[in-house]
Write a protein that holds these residues in place. Structure first.
Motif, PDB file in Angstrom:
ATOM      1  N   ILE A 272      30.961  31.874  25.854  1.00  0.00           N
ATOM      2  CA  ILE A 272      31.695  32.384  24.389  1.00  0.00           C
ATOM      3  C   ILE A 272      32.899  31.194  24.525  1.00  0.00           C
ATOM      4  O   ILE A 272      33.809  31.092  23.645  1.00  0.00           O
ATOM      5  N   GLY A 273      32.977  30.426  25.830  1.00  0.00           N
ATOM      6  CA  GLY A 273      33.966  29.408  25.919  1.00  0.00           C
ATOM      7  C   GLY A 273      35.367  30.113  26.173  1.00  0.00           C
ATOM      8  O   GLY A 273      36.363  29.581  25.713  1.00  0.00           O
ATOM      9  N   ALA A 274      35.476  31.225  26.867  1.00  0.00           N
ATOM     10  CA  ALA A 274      36.633  31.993  26.917  1.00  0.00           C
ATOM     11  C   ALA A 274      37.186  31.651  28.310  1.00  0.00           C
ATOM     12  O   ALA A 274      36.578  30.922  29.276  1.00  0.00           O
ATOM     13  N   GLN A 275      38.567  32.089  28.647  1.00  0.00           N
ATOM     14  CA  GLN A 275      39.221  31.768  29.914  1.00  0.00           C
ATOM     15  C   GLN A 275      38.467  32.469  30.932  1.00  0.00           C
ATOM     16  O   GLN A 275      38.106  33.667  30.883  1.00  0.00           O
ATOM     17  N   GLN A 276      38.208  31.756  32.056  1.00  0.00           N
ATOM     18  CA  GLN A 276      37.607  32.150  33.218  1.00  0.00           C
ATOM     19  C   GLN A 276      38.480  32.287  34.513  1.00  0.00           C
ATOM     20  O   GLN A 276      39.226  31.439  34.730  1.00  0.00           O
ATOM     21  N   SER A 277      38.203  33.562  35.112  1.00  0.00           N
ATOM     22  CA  SER A 277      38.977  33.851  36.109  1.00  0.00           C
ATOM     23  C   SER A 277      38.114  33.973  37.416  1.00  0.00           C
ATOM     24  O   SER A 277      37.222  34.976  37.204  1.00  0.00           O
ATOM     25  N   TRP A 278      38.608  33.454  38.558  1.00  0.00           N
ATOM     26  CA  TRP A 278      37.580  33.605  39.659  1.00  0.00           C
ATOM     27  C   TRP A 278      37.734  34.974  40.466  1.00  0.00           C
ATOM     28  O   TRP A 278      36.634  35.087  41.220  1.00  0.00           O
ATOM     29  N   HIS A 279      38.674  35.670  39.863  1.00  0.00           N
ATOM     30  CA  HIS A 279      38.694  36.989  40.565  1.00  0.00           C
ATOM     31  C   HIS A 279      37.583  37.857  40.323  1.00  0.00           C
ATOM     32  O   HIS A 279      37.149  38.800  40.637  1.00  0.00           O
ATOM     33  N   HIS A 280      36.926  37.753  39.046  1.00  0.00           N
ATOM     34  CA  HIS A 280      35.895  38.292  38.544  1.00  0.00           C
ATOM     35  C   HIS A 280      34.597  37.922  39.349  1.00  0.00           C
ATOM     36  O   HIS A 280      33.867  39.040  39.878  1.00  0.00           O
ATOM     37  N   TRP A 281      34.579  36.729  39.806  1.00  0.00           N
ATOM     38  CA  TRP A 281      33.408  36.422  40.804  1.00  0.00           C
ATOM     39  C   TRP A 281      33.678  37.132  42.001  1.00  0.00           C
ATOM     40  O   TRP A 281      32.661  37.408  42.498  1.00  0.00           O
ATOM     41  N   ALA A 282      34.996  37.151  42.648  1.00  0.00           N
ATOM     42  CA  ALA A 282      35.139  37.735  43.853  1.00  0.00           C
ATOM     43  C   ALA A 282      34.943  38.857  43.898  1.00  0.00           C
ATOM     44  O   ALA A 282      34.310  39.710  44.782  1.00  0.00           O
ATOM     45  N   ILE A 283      35.292  40.196  42.836  1.00  0.00           N
ATOM     46  CA  ILE A 283      34.885  41.290  42.848  1.00  0.00           C
ATOM     47  C   ILE A 283      33.510  41.481  42.759  1.00  0.00           C
ATOM     48  O   ILE A 283      32.830  42.480  43.569  1.00  0.00           O
ATOM     49  N   VAL A 284      32.662  40.705  41.871  1.00  0.00           N
ATOM     50  CA  VAL A 284      31.096  40.946  42.028  1.00  0.00           C
ATOM     51  C   VAL A 284      30.709  40.581  43.102  1.00  0.00           C
ATOM     52  O   VAL A 284      29.549  41.208  43.418  1.00  0.00           O
TER      53      VAL A 284
END
Length: 310
Positions: A272-284
């Motif tokens: 949806i073109g929203a702000q992305q944060s790499w901490h989401h990737w790190a947690i997953v």
């Protein structure tokens, strides 16, 4: 779920590569089971397709009911909650649609994962196949349903293209401005792959535990509604920021402390073109590592008992 009769047409190679140590509780046997299961791609992919066909056989629309039911749910709740929360419909509907699509995949892997070995009791006792075949069958079935549901996303995207492609759009009034849809949407592909890797250990771990403790599926089912409302699917984290500010409190961290939020956000944000944060990737990614360690440990110790527990 009962095994379809067409399973007999699939050639099932015996897992000859598995080592045969005297101790059944060995890492070698656990890893050999995983390798043999992946190698039997023809079997688990066929079983996954047959599950979908069996579920919707003799219906007029067939598997399109998956897409239709998701579309009706997303449209109805999108219109309702956009009015309740004062959100622009052209940006809120894509937000809630992608949230529902990812939630359906996660929920399916969790709930059907607990029944993976129980539902395949007949096959486990009569078919010489690795246990991981039934795990891959469940994950593959959920991937097929995810692909069907993504049709709704593309329809919503075509209709409301202007809402989420402009830079600085907001999901809720007064919310954080978003960069808008761009080529970073392709990050949803590796994001889904990472979630599918997590789905593997979820199905394997909870599947084995549920064969021993039959209360686990009921416990998870009873918690589904709570998990849904605690996860930012029909509501946005902008609401927490507007209500409680940017200070670090337990109220403002309700979403961050919810693992499901991070699983949803790594796919929803690029779509949806929203702000992305790499901490989401790190947690997953962290959950993938820890989860597979736990799943393999359980696989090592209790793999040989599953056929007796079911």
């Amino acid at each position: 779920m009962s095994a379809p009769s067409t399973v007999q047409s699939v050639t099932v190679p015996a897992p000859t590569s598995a080592p045969a140590p005297s101790d059944s509780k060995s890492w070698a046997r656990a890893f050999a089971d995983i390798r043999a299961g992946v190698a039997n791609r023809e079997l688990w992919s066929h079983l996954g397709w047959q599950d979908i066909k069996q579920r919707y056989r003799r219906s007029v629309l067939g598997p399109l009911w998956i897409t239709l039911s998701m579309g009706v749910t997303a449209l109805g709740l999108g219109i309702l909650y956009s009015q309740l929360l004062g959100s622009p419909i052209d940006t809120y509907l894509p937000y809630i649609t992608t949230g529902f699509i990812v939630w359906a995949f996660l929920l399916g892997c969790l709930t059907e994962g607990t029944e993976t070995f129980i539902a395949n009791e007949g096959l486990i006792k009569h078919l010489p196949a690795p246990l991981s075949v039934y795990v891959l069958r469940t994950v593959w079935r959920q991937c097929i349903m995810f692909a069907h549901n993504m049709i709704i996303y593309f329809i919503v995207l075509m209709i409301l293209w202007g809402g989420i492609t402009k830079s600085g759009y907001v999901i809720t009034d007064g919310g954080v401005p978003q960069p808008g849809l761009n080529w970073s949407a392709l990050l949803a592909i590796p994001a889904f792959a990472l979630i599918a890797v997590n789905a593997g250990w979820v199905v394997l771990l909870f599947g084995i535990i549920s064969t021993r403790f039959r209360d686990i599926p009921q416990v998870i089912t009873s918690l589904i509604n709570l998990l849904f409302f605690m996860t930012p699917i029909v509501w946005s984290t902008d609401i927490l920021q507007k209500r409680f500010g940017d200070g670090v409190t337990w109220r403002s961290l309700v979403a961050e402390l919810n693992p499901l939020y991070h699983f949803i956000q790594i796919i929803r944000a690029p779509l949806i073109g929203a702000q992305q944060s790499w901490h989401h990737w790190a947690i997953v990614g962290g959950f993938a590592v820890v989860g597979w360690v736990l799943a393999l440990f359980v696989m090592r110790n209790y793999r040989s008992r599953v056929s007796y527990w079911v």
